[in-house]
Structures are given as structure tokens and as C-alpha cells.
Design a protein around this motif. Structure first.
Motif, PDB file in Angstrom:
ATOM      1  N   SER A  57       0.874  -0.360   3.718  1.00  0.00           N
ATOM      2  CA  SER A  57       1.358   0.178   2.436  1.00  0.00           C
ATOM      3  C   SER A  57       2.406  -0.682   1.774  1.00  0.00           C
ATOM      4  O   SER A  57       2.700  -0.501   0.580  1.00  0.00           O
ATOM      5  CB  SER A  57       1.952   1.575   2.654  1.00  0.00           C
ATOM      6  OG  SER A  57       3.150   1.484   3.420  1.00  0.00           O
ATOM      7  N   SER A  58       3.019  -1.599   2.524  1.00  0.00           N
ATOM      8  CA  SER A  58       4.167  -2.390   2.047  1.00  0.00           C
ATOM      9  C   SER A  58       5.314  -1.488   1.585  1.00  0.00           C
ATOM     10  O   SER A  58       6.125  -1.883   0.752  1.00  0.00           O
ATOM     11  CB  SER A  58       3.753  -3.333   0.903  1.00  0.00           C
ATOM     12  OG  SER A  58       2.790  -4.258   1.354  1.00  0.00           O
ATOM     13  N   GLY A  59       5.347  -0.257   2.087  1.00  0.00           N
ATOM     14  CA  GLY A  59       6.439   0.659   1.758  1.00  0.00           C
ATOM     15  C   GLY A  59       6.312   1.360   0.419  1.00  0.00           C
ATOM     16  O   GLY A  59       7.263   2.002  -0.025  1.00  0.00           O
ATOM     17  N   ILE A  60       5.141   1.275  -0.236  1.00  0.00           N
ATOM     18  CA  ILE A  60       4.933   1.979  -1.502  1.00  0.00           C
ATOM     19  C   ILE A  60       4.729   3.465  -1.201  1.00  0.00           C
ATOM     20  O   ILE A  60       3.744   3.832  -0.535  1.00  0.00           O
ATOM     21  CB  ILE A  60       3.702   1.433  -2.257  1.00  0.00           C
ATOM     22  CG1 ILE A  60       3.839  -0.072  -2.506  1.00  0.00           C
ATOM     23  CG2 ILE A  60       3.497   2.186  -3.565  1.00  0.00           C
ATOM     24  CD1 ILE A  60       4.974  -0.457  -3.405  1.00  0.00           C
ATOM     25  N   PRO A  61       5.625   4.358  -1.652  1.00  0.00           N
ATOM     26  CA  PRO A  61       5.537   5.770  -1.273  1.00  0.00           C
ATOM     27  C   PRO A  61       4.180   6.415  -1.521  1.00  0.00           C
ATOM     28  O   PRO A  61       3.676   7.153  -0.675  1.00  0.00           O
ATOM     29  CB  PRO A  61       6.636   6.429  -2.122  1.00  0.00           C
ATOM     30  CG  PRO A  61       7.640   5.346  -2.329  1.00  0.00           C
ATOM     31  CD  PRO A  61       6.834   4.090  -2.467  1.00  0.00           C
ATOM     32  N   ARG A  62       3.585   6.170  -2.685  1.00  0.00           N
ATOM     33  CA  ARG A  62       2.295   6.809  -2.974  1.00  0.00           C
ATOM     34  C   ARG A  62       1.231   6.381  -1.976  1.00  0.00           C
ATOM     35  O   ARG A  62       0.425   7.193  -1.511  1.00  0.00           O
ATOM     36  CB  ARG A  62       1.840   6.480  -4.390  1.00  0.00           C
ATOM     37  CG  ARG A  62       0.529   7.186  -4.777  1.00  0.00           C
ATOM     38  CD  ARG A  62       0.089   6.789  -6.173  1.00  0.00           C
ATOM     39  NE  ARG A  62       1.069   7.208  -7.165  1.00  0.00           N
ATOM     40  CZ  ARG A  62       1.143   6.726  -8.405  1.00  0.00           C
ATOM     41  NH1 ARG A  62       0.299   5.784  -8.784  1.00  0.00           N
ATOM     42  NH2 ARG A  62       2.042   7.166  -9.246  1.00  0.00           N
ATOM     43  N   LEU A  63       1.253   5.099  -1.617  1.00  0.00           N
ATOM     44  CA  LEU A  63       0.268   4.594  -0.667  1.00  0.00           C
ATOM     45  C   LEU A  63       0.551   5.121   0.741  1.00  0.00           C
ATOM     46  O   LEU A  63      -0.384   5.398   1.505  1.00  0.00           O
ATOM     47  CB  LEU A  63       0.269   3.066  -0.687  1.00  0.00           C
ATOM     48  CG  LEU A  63      -0.939   2.334  -0.092  1.00  0.00           C
ATOM     49  CD1 LEU A  63      -2.249   2.934  -0.585  1.00  0.00           C
ATOM     50  CD2 LEU A  63      -0.864   0.855  -0.445  1.00  0.00           C
ATOM     51  N   VAL A  64       1.823   5.265   1.089  1.00  0.00           N
ATOM     52  CA  VAL A  64       2.181   5.891   2.368  1.00  0.00           C
ATOM     53  C   VAL A  64       1.594   7.297   2.425  1.00  0.00           C
ATOM     54  O   VAL A  64       1.005   7.713   3.434  1.00  0.00           O
ATOM     55  CB  VAL A  64       3.717   5.950   2.549  1.00  0.00           C
ATOM     56  CG1 VAL A  64       4.084   6.774   3.787  1.00  0.00           C
ATOM     57  CG2 VAL A  64       4.297   4.547   2.673  1.00  0.00           C
ATOM     58  N   ASN A  65       1.729   8.054   1.333  1.00  0.00           N
ATOM     59  CA  ASN A  65       1.193   9.421   1.284  1.00  0.00           C
ATOM     60  C   ASN A  65      -0.323   9.434   1.471  1.00  0.00           C
ATOM     61  O   ASN A  65      -0.859  10.267   2.214  1.00  0.00           O
ATOM     62  CB  ASN A  65       1.547  10.084  -0.043  1.00  0.00           C
ATOM     63  CG  ASN A  65       3.029  10.394  -0.166  1.00  0.00           C
ATOM     64  OD1 ASN A  65       3.795  10.222   0.778  1.00  0.00           O
ATOM     65  ND2 ASN A  65       3.440  10.851  -1.325  1.00  0.00           N
ATOM     66  N   VAL A  66      -1.005   8.528   0.792  1.00  0.00           N
ATOM     67  CA  VAL A  66      -2.468   8.477   0.890  1.00  0.00           C
ATOM     68  C   VAL A  66      -2.891   8.194   2.323  1.00  0.00           C
ATOM     69  O   VAL A  66      -3.778   8.862   2.884  1.00  0.00           O
ATOM     70  CB  VAL A  66      -3.027   7.400  -0.063  1.00  0.00           C
ATOM     71  CG1 VAL A  66      -4.508   7.140   0.215  1.00  0.00           C
ATOM     72  CG2 VAL A  66      -2.845   7.820  -1.514  1.00  0.00           C
ATOM     73  N   LEU A  67      -2.250   7.223   2.956  1.00  0.00           N
ATOM     74  CA  LEU A  67      -2.625   6.842   4.315  1.00  0.00           C
ATOM     75  C   LEU A  67      -2.292   7.943   5.318  1.00  0.00           C
ATOM     76  O   LEU A  67      -3.082   8.215   6.230  1.00  0.00           O
ATOM     77  CB  LEU A  67      -1.918   5.538   4.698  1.00  0.00           C
ATOM     78  CG  LEU A  67      -2.366   4.295   3.928  1.00  0.00           C
ATOM     79  CD1 LEU A  67      -1.502   3.090   4.311  1.00  0.00           C
ATOM     80  CD2 LEU A  67      -3.835   3.996   4.165  1.00  0.00           C
ATOM     81  N   GLU A 119      -6.684   0.005  -1.858  1.00  0.00           N
ATOM     82  CA  GLU A 119      -5.366  -0.544  -2.181  1.00  0.00           C
ATOM     83  C   GLU A 119      -4.615  -0.957  -0.920  1.00  0.00           C
ATOM     84  O   GLU A 119      -3.875  -1.943  -0.920  1.00  0.00           O
ATOM     85  CB  GLU A 119      -4.546   0.472  -2.975  1.00  0.00           C
ATOM     86  CG  GLU A 119      -3.213  -0.057  -3.498  1.00  0.00           C
ATOM     87  CD  GLU A 119      -3.360  -1.206  -4.475  1.00  0.00           C
ATOM     88  OE1 GLU A 119      -2.397  -1.987  -4.619  1.00  0.00           O
ATOM     89  OE2 GLU A 119      -4.425  -1.343  -5.099  1.00  0.00           O
ATOM     90  N   ALA A 120      -4.804  -0.218   0.167  1.00  0.00           N
ATOM     91  CA  ALA A 120      -4.162  -0.581   1.428  1.00  0.00           C
ATOM     92  C   ALA A 120      -4.711  -1.899   1.948  1.00  0.00           C
ATOM     93  O   ALA A 120      -3.967  -2.739   2.461  1.00  0.00           O
ATOM     94  CB  ALA A 120      -4.368   0.520   2.467  1.00  0.00           C
ATOM     95  N   LEU A 121      -6.017  -2.096   1.806  1.00  0.00           N
ATOM     96  CA  LEU A 121      -6.617  -3.365   2.231  1.00  0.00           C
ATOM     97  C   LEU A 121      -6.068  -4.513   1.401  1.00  0.00           C
ATOM     98  O   LEU A 121      -5.810  -5.607   1.918  1.00  0.00           O
ATOM     99  CB  LEU A 121      -8.136  -3.291   2.098  1.00  0.00           C
ATOM    100  CG  LEU A 121      -8.834  -2.302   3.049  1.00  0.00           C
ATOM    101  CD1 LEU A 121     -10.299  -2.154   2.674  1.00  0.00           C
ATOM    102  CD2 LEU A 121      -8.701  -2.781   4.493  1.00  0.00           C
ATOM    103  N   CYS A 122      -5.862  -4.270   0.092  1.00  0.00           N
ATOM    104  CA  CYS A 122      -5.284  -5.307  -0.777  1.00  0.00           C
ATOM    105  C   CYS A 122      -3.856  -5.624  -0.360  1.00  0.00           C
ATOM    106  O   CYS A 122      -3.458  -6.783  -0.283  1.00  0.00           O
ATOM    107  CB  CYS A 122      -5.305  -4.854  -2.236  1.00  0.00           C
ATOM    108  SG  CYS A 122      -6.960  -4.751  -2.944  1.00  0.00           S
ATOM    109  N   GLN A 123      -3.064  -4.583  -0.093  1.00  0.00           N
ATOM    110  CA  GLN A 123      -1.681  -4.783   0.328  1.00  0.00           C
ATOM    111  C   GLN A 123      -1.624  -5.564   1.626  1.00  0.00           C
ATOM    112  O   GLN A 123      -0.822  -6.463   1.803  1.00  0.00           O
ATOM    113  CB  GLN A 123      -0.979  -3.431   0.510  1.00  0.00           C
ATOM    114  CG  GLN A 123      -0.696  -2.684  -0.765  1.00  0.00           C
ATOM    115  CD  GLN A 123       0.454  -3.294  -1.542  1.00  0.00           C
ATOM    116  OE1 GLN A 123       1.267  -4.040  -1.020  1.00  0.00           O
ATOM    117  NE2 GLN A 123       0.516  -2.974  -2.822  1.00  0.00           N
TER     118      GLN A 123
END
Length: 300
Positions: free
Chosen positions: A229-239, A269-273
């Protein structure tokens, strides 16, 4: 879903900006502190910039709650894809100004001015919160600047907080934006969650949602979530949400690395990060290797 399985009252990682789930992270708390200081000083414009998913809307909602508790009149524009006249109309509606649909921008602005003066006479502060401000047209930004011209000897009659993505900075760089740019007296750039706070972020949201057991995510899972997630909150939530679904599907009571891996594989997006992080680390390693080789030759 998995609420009953894990003993939860509600979903802990929903993407809706619910202020109950706001975590006291250093970047977010610093931003809130700056906002309260800036607005208490009566400054005209404040700008908050952050990448997609860093929590701007959640902070905007929290600030709105705080200001309303303090008795401040809050006007809120959630998606200002408007021209100059449309922005004036939207602001007038937020301030409960009686309008005639055919009113021209000058007349609308005058009526807003009169309404702001009414608020000032009753010693009520007025703050406009603009979310997704990077979508504003130049005409809308200029209309906003003109409205903030009205002031008393002591303070502005309308204070404005702009929340936007980094494109907002690009929007404000034009020469025709220099007057507005000079009026932005405070600004802040939101940062992603640092690695040591990912576990605290996850556990706080779980606790708010009603979880009271031992650590639901093991340390390896938390590390993998941060890397992906690189620490992006929204992406943390999704994962986290997807990892919990994967664990629930297997009947597992603890979320481990393999559950997170399934979540990552299902999240573009996680794969991109992760690819970006790998590229960045690879570049650093290459530079270190090259520097080491140069140093070795020098020593020889």
C-alpha cells in the motif's frame, strides 16, 4: 459478510469517510492542529494537499464537525466542478441566501456579501470547506477570491479551506492565479502512514468496529500490507478488507501473509504500488552498487 465471524459490530475498513474511525496519526493530527490555528487567526485561505487516498475528505469531515461544535457557520462544497456563477450559486445556497435564478454573478455576489455581514454582526464566523478543489475552474477560483475581499478591520468575513490533490498546486501556479496564491497563508501536505504506524492504524479501526480479541493481523501480514500500500490509508483499507474476506472464506481466525497476498493479487493499485516500490528500491541498490564500485577503484 465476516462481522459475526470476527466479532465485529460493523465493517472496520469501509471506504466511507466516517470520522469515528479517524486515527490520531502524526500527519493528520498536525494538519488538524494547523487548520484550527489558521482559522482561529482569521486568515483567508488555507490549502491542504494530499495524494489520492491519503484521507483529505475524512479530515474535511472532522474539521466540519469541530467547527460546528464551536458554533461556526460551515459551508461545504464536496465536488466543485463549477464555473464562476455556479460556484456563487452553490455558496449562496449553503448560506441560505434567497436568490432569483436569473440573477447575474454581480447580484449574487452582492447578496452573499450582505449575508456575510449579517453573520459578522451576530459575531458568527463563516468557513467554506472545498473538497476536491483541484477540479475547480480558474473562473471559480477567481470568484472565490473576489468573495473573500470583504473583511472588517479585524478579520475576513469568509475563510476558505481548499482540500485537493497535488494537481491543485499546478492549477495555482499560473500567473493569473498569483493574487489568490498570495492569500494562501497556511498550507500542508498530507503524508502516507509510516511503516511503524500501520499496525496501530489497523488495530484502531478494528477496535472501533467492536473487535476485542488478540491481534487479528499478524506481524508478517501487517508488513506485507505496508509494502503493498505504501502507507496510503485507502489502499490499506482495501487490502485489510479483502484479507479478512480471504481468511473468513478459509475459516481462519488470524489474518496472515498468505491472506494479504490474495488481497494484493486482487487489487490492481496495490500491484502498481508494489512495482513502484520495487523499482525504487532497485534503483537505490543500483546506485549503492555503482558508488561502491567507484569507491573500490579509487581505493585501488
Amino acid at each position: 459478510m465476516y462481522q459475526d465471524f470476527f466479532g465485529l459490530r460493523e465493517l472496520p475498513f469501509a471506504l466511507t469517510p466516517n470520522t469515528d474511525f479517524l486515527v490520531n496519526l502524526s500527519s493528520h493530527q498536525e494538519c488538524l492542529n494547523l487548520l484550527h490555528v489558521a482559522l482561529s487567526q482569521g486568515e483567508g485561505f488555507v490549502k491542504i494537499v494530499g495524494e489520492v487516498g491519503t484521507g483529505k475528505t475524512l479530515l474535511c469531515r472532522q474539521l466540519m464537525n469541530d467547527l460546528e461544535t464551536e458554533g461556526v457557520k460551515v459551508a461545504y462544497l464536496p465536488s466543485p466542478e463549477l464555473d464562476g456563477r455556479e460556484l456563487l450559486l452553490a455558496l449562496a445556497r449553503e448560506l441560505a441566501v434567497d436568490l432569483v435564478e436569473k440573477d447575474n454573478p454581480h447580484d449574487i455576489r452582492d447578496q452573499i456579501f450582505h449575508r456575510l455581514i449579517e453573520f459578522a454582526r451576530s459575531e458568527k464566523r463563516v468557513v467554506l470547506l472545498v473538497d476536491e478543489a483541484q477540479t475547480m475552474s480558474r473562473g471559480a477560483l477567481e470568484s472565490l477570491r473576489l468573495i473573500t475581499n470583504l473583511e472588517t478591520e479585524k478579520r475576513k468575513l469568509l475563510q476558505v479551506v481548499l482540500f485537493g490533490q497535488p494537481e491543485l498546486d499546478e492549477q495555482l501556479q499560473g500567473r493569473d492565479m498569483r493574487q489568490l496564491r498570495q492569500r494562501i497563508t497556511f498550507s500542508y501536505r498530507l503524508q502516507p502512514i509510516v511503516s511503524q504506524n500501520i499496525g496501530r492504524y489497523i488495530n484502531h479501526r478494528l477496535a472501533v468496529a467492536g473487535y476485542n480479541g488478540e491481534g487479528l493481523f499478524d506481524s508478517a501480514a501487517i508488513k506485507r500490507i505496508y509494502r503493498a500500500s505504501s502507507g496510503i490509508p485507502r489502499l490499506v483499507n482495501v487490502l485489510c478488507n479483502k484479507a479478512m474476506m480471504a481468511a473468513y472464506g478459509k475459516g481462519d481466525r488470524v489474518i496472515c501473509s498468505r491472506h494479504v497476498q490474495r488481497a494484493v493479487a486482487d487489487t490492481d493499485e496495490a500491484l502498481c504500488q508494489r512495482s513502484y516500490t520495487s523499482w525504487l528500491l532497485g534503483g537505490v541498490a543500483l546506485m549503492v552498487a555503482v558508488a561502491g564500485g567507484v569507491l573500490y577503484r579509487v581505493m585501488l
